[in-house]
Design an enzyme around this catalytic site. Sequence first.
Site, PDB file in Angstrom:
ATOM      1  N   THR A 184      10.800  68.865 101.631  1.00 23.20           N
ATOM      2  CA  THR A 184      11.523  67.875 101.675  1.00 23.20           C
ATOM      3  C   THR A 184      12.424  68.201 101.856  1.00 23.20           C
ATOM      4  O   THR A 184      13.493  67.250 102.321  1.00 23.20           O
ATOM      5  CB  THR A 184      11.162  67.613 100.420  1.00 23.20           C
ATOM      6  OG1 THR A 184      11.999  68.270  99.824  1.00 23.20           O
ATOM      7  CG2 THR A 184       9.641  67.111 100.406  1.00 23.20           C
ATOM      8  N   GLU A 217       4.112  73.060  92.284  1.00 20.32           N
ATOM      9  CA  GLU A 217       3.738  72.676  90.405  1.00 20.32           C
ATOM     10  C   GLU A 217       2.008  72.633  90.845  1.00 20.32           C
ATOM     11  O   GLU A 217       0.981  72.759  90.377  1.00 20.32           O
ATOM     12  CB  GLU A 217       3.787  71.223  90.872  1.00 20.32           C
ATOM     13  CG  GLU A 217       4.787  70.386  90.080  1.00 20.32           C
ATOM     14  CD  GLU A 217       6.201  70.666  89.740  1.00 20.32           C
ATOM     15  OE1 GLU A 217       6.735  70.385  91.315  1.00 20.32           O
ATOM     16  OE2 GLU A 217       6.350  71.245  89.080  1.00 20.32           O
ATOM     17  N   THR A 234       9.910  77.640  94.339  1.00 19.52           N
ATOM     18  CA  THR A 234      10.297  77.220  95.417  1.00 19.52           C
ATOM     19  C   THR A 234      11.493  76.778  95.654  1.00 19.52           C
ATOM     20  O   THR A 234      12.360  76.711  94.598  1.00 19.52           O
ATOM     21  CB  THR A 234       9.200  76.154  95.694  1.00 19.52           C
ATOM     22  OG1 THR A 234       9.667  75.391  94.749  1.00 19.52           O
ATOM     23  CG2 THR A 234       7.736  76.382  95.949  1.00 19.52           C
ATOM     24  N   ASN A 268      11.203  75.678  89.722  1.00 20.77           N
ATOM     25  CA  ASN A 268      10.615  76.401  88.513  1.00 20.77           C
ATOM     26  C   ASN A 268       9.046  76.828  88.593  1.00 20.77           C
ATOM     27  O   ASN A 268       8.546  77.396  90.167  1.00 20.77           O
ATOM     28  CB  ASN A 268       9.580  75.341  87.433  1.00 20.77           C
ATOM     29  CG  ASN A 268       8.702  74.111  88.958  1.00 20.77           C
ATOM     30  OD1 ASN A 268       9.232  73.498  89.597  1.00 20.77           O
ATOM     31  ND2 ASN A 268       7.369  74.308  88.492  1.00 20.77           N
ATOM     32  N   ASP A 270      10.121  73.526  83.497  1.00 13.96           N
ATOM     33  CA  ASP A 270      10.259  72.676  84.863  1.00 13.96           C
ATOM     34  C   ASP A 270      11.840  72.358  85.082  1.00 13.96           C
ATOM     35  O   ASP A 270      12.391  71.404  85.558  1.00 13.96           O
ATOM     36  CB  ASP A 270       9.815  71.245  84.765  1.00 13.96           C
ATOM     37  CG  ASP A 270       9.585  70.898  85.968  1.00 13.96           C
ATOM     38  OD1 ASP A 270       9.876  71.887  87.223  1.00 13.96           O
ATOM     39  OD2 ASP A 270       8.983  69.067  86.901  1.00 13.96           O
ATOM     40  N   CYS A 291       1.874  59.771  91.255  1.00  7.36           N
ATOM     41  CA  CYS A 291       2.174  58.824  92.317  1.00  7.36           C
ATOM     42  C   CYS A 291       2.164  56.843  91.675  1.00  7.36           C
ATOM     43  O   CYS A 291       2.927  56.152  91.925  1.00  7.36           O
ATOM     44  CB  CYS A 291       1.598  58.973  93.643  1.00  7.36           C
ATOM     45  SG  CYS A 291       1.992  60.100  94.366  1.00  7.36           S
TER      46      CYS A 291
HETATM   47 CA    CA Z   1       9.127  71.276  89.969  1.00  9.44          CA
END
Ligand code: CA
Length: 732
Positions: A204, A222, A279, A299, A344, A654
């Site tokens: 992204t 995640e 990441t 995280n 996180d 979502c």
């Molecule tokens: Ca995260």
Amino acid sequence: MIKNLVIVIVIAAAGFGLYTVMQDKAAPQPAAVSDAADTGAVVAEPTVGLIDDARIISAESEPGNWLAHGRTYEEQRFSPLEQVNKESVSRLGLAWFSDMQSNRAQESTPIVVDGMMFLTTAWSRVYALDAKTGEQIWHYDPQVPGAWARKGCCDVVNRGVAVYKGKVYVASYDGRLIALDAGTGAEIWQINTLTDRSRDYTITGAPRVANGKVFIGNGGAEFGVRGYVTAYDAETGAQVWRFFTVPGNPDEPFETPEMAMAAKTWKGGEWWKIGGGGTVWNSIVYDPEFNQLYLGVGNGTPWTRAIRSPGGGDNLFLSSIVALDADSGAYKWHYQTTPMDNWDYTAVQDMVLANMDVDGVERKVLMQAPKNGFFYVLDRSDGKLLRANKYVTATWATHVDMTTGRPVEDPAYDYSEKTKWVLPGPLGGHNWQAMAFDPTRRLAFIPAMENPLAYAMNDEWKNTGVYKHIVGGWNTGLEFGRLVQVMGEDGVPPKARGYLKAFDPLTGEEKWAVEQVHHWNGGTLATEGGLVFQGNSLGEVKAYDSDTGDVLWSFNAFTSFLAPPITYQIEGVQYVAIQAGTGGGDLFGGESNNLASMTYGNFGKLLVFKLDGKADLPQPIALDRSIPEPPASNASAQEIARGESVYHSNCAVCHGFMAKSSGVVPDLRMTGETRHGLYKEIVLGGILAGTGMASYADLIDENDVEAVQAYVISRAKEDRAAAAAAAAAQGD
Ligand code: CA
């Protein structure tokens, strides 16, 4: 054939929400571009977008352009332009706007060079526009498969392109890096950046370019991936180096000495099977003064350290800022913001470079306000910690010990035994929505949040000691399924709040703060005109006085904002540009009732302003938000409770907490009769995969779907009754 027929029926009957989602995938197809790439067509010498290192390094000499992601390599998002200033800003009006043909989240920072603007939209599409008029010059669609949407945590977003030596670089959601001709949009090359396309990797972030190389990371912590950043030759796309952020299997040879070092900080678990996380999905900053690259690392998988690394350890390089040699990718130093991350608390937030007098010494510093609530100032020559002040309420740690550089955790908020409300929650004190830094005033303007989460250890792990990696699902190690219940276990939650804060990184002083109506708002831009620009979730763009926080100008765009604004100047006219359209991972967005995305829908736009601009933005018709009568259901309370758990484990991120959507992804309480009749075809059969709603048959079965549907029906009934009662009370 029968399946196609079903899809047609669904589209015809689904109503507003689905129509707009379908429109998202039905944008014009760039057939000519694909053909050119397939046949290896010769691309002419580039004539536009001729940005090189020298131009970006001396960007101050051409303030009319916005040459790199944060305008310059320092990424301060501060512009020397001052035609729009405290006195003139009241005359700011719309110059033009462009329809982004998408109702998903828009997060792009445009690049503006020599009269052209390059930006991206959801699904990693690229647009080149005339920056003065908005006229489209070309557009490119990388054709991201709709079903890939499920592999990401927070919608099919993209944060922008890099432009360099006549090429435009975009990284697609499905993990490809693509070079386009800046003048025509013709594809020059594309390469796969993923080590394993079966894993849940997504991209992204915006690529960064320097020294003849393009740098890109990825997301997916995640779900369970191993983070890394790769450098590619900007001309050919050939891989130059790759730096992994977490160690692989310690029984196999480590790629670099740093991975051997990092592996010593992971103890007792089998993190490499899930991937470890770490990441680099947002911030990568190039520093020409040291020829260094800074990575903002995310995280781990899962979030909970007791499961991830049961023997303890700091888990390098999770939640760290890592400095590498830009040419070789060799490790230089790191600073870990959250050792043993348990919440996180990513350190992927934007990083700002500046020169600054710190305690009488002129320092070259790096600044970041990561999720964990502390604002860090580091000496970027060696990573030495200079400051760590809280910029929001952060209850997990009392302070950072400046001798050791480590946070001191507050045992009162330890959730290993009992559920605890902790600040910040997983959205962080600050997320990817970039802050701006005004070097003259020495102030950072932060889109800050205080949005808590009830942290509770995963029940199954507590009861059995076994944690199962959910392939294709979220791996938090927390009790997400019972979120509604655990929220009641630690008293009344702190209220979720959002702020725009003017923060002094050295003194830790809050110069001013403006409280927002909702917590999830846009990034910021600061200018020499003494202004801070920001869009918010109510659909307003505002200009604040940099010195006082007073609102000097406001514009209602009827669309909620996330993207940071930019400014540029053409033929003596200063423009302010900002993308509108919300979304992303705001699980609790549906708790509000007044978001523009709820009132009007979420139609992505690019808005461009100038002094005395007179363009009209049509006001959309407010949506009917009433909940239709749901189908009859004779589900037991037990069945509904099970549905609640399955829903919060698989659907809520979502579709929203308690089935209340923030108006971007369909609100399931408003599902009509026809779609209620197609629940299994949608959730298990995957008939809407093209829109991003791929099949979940790998995670849940028919009984689960029935339970989710029963839960959604019960939620719809409950909120319908509440709305009716409220209306009746109003009538009295
Ligand atoms: Ca995260």
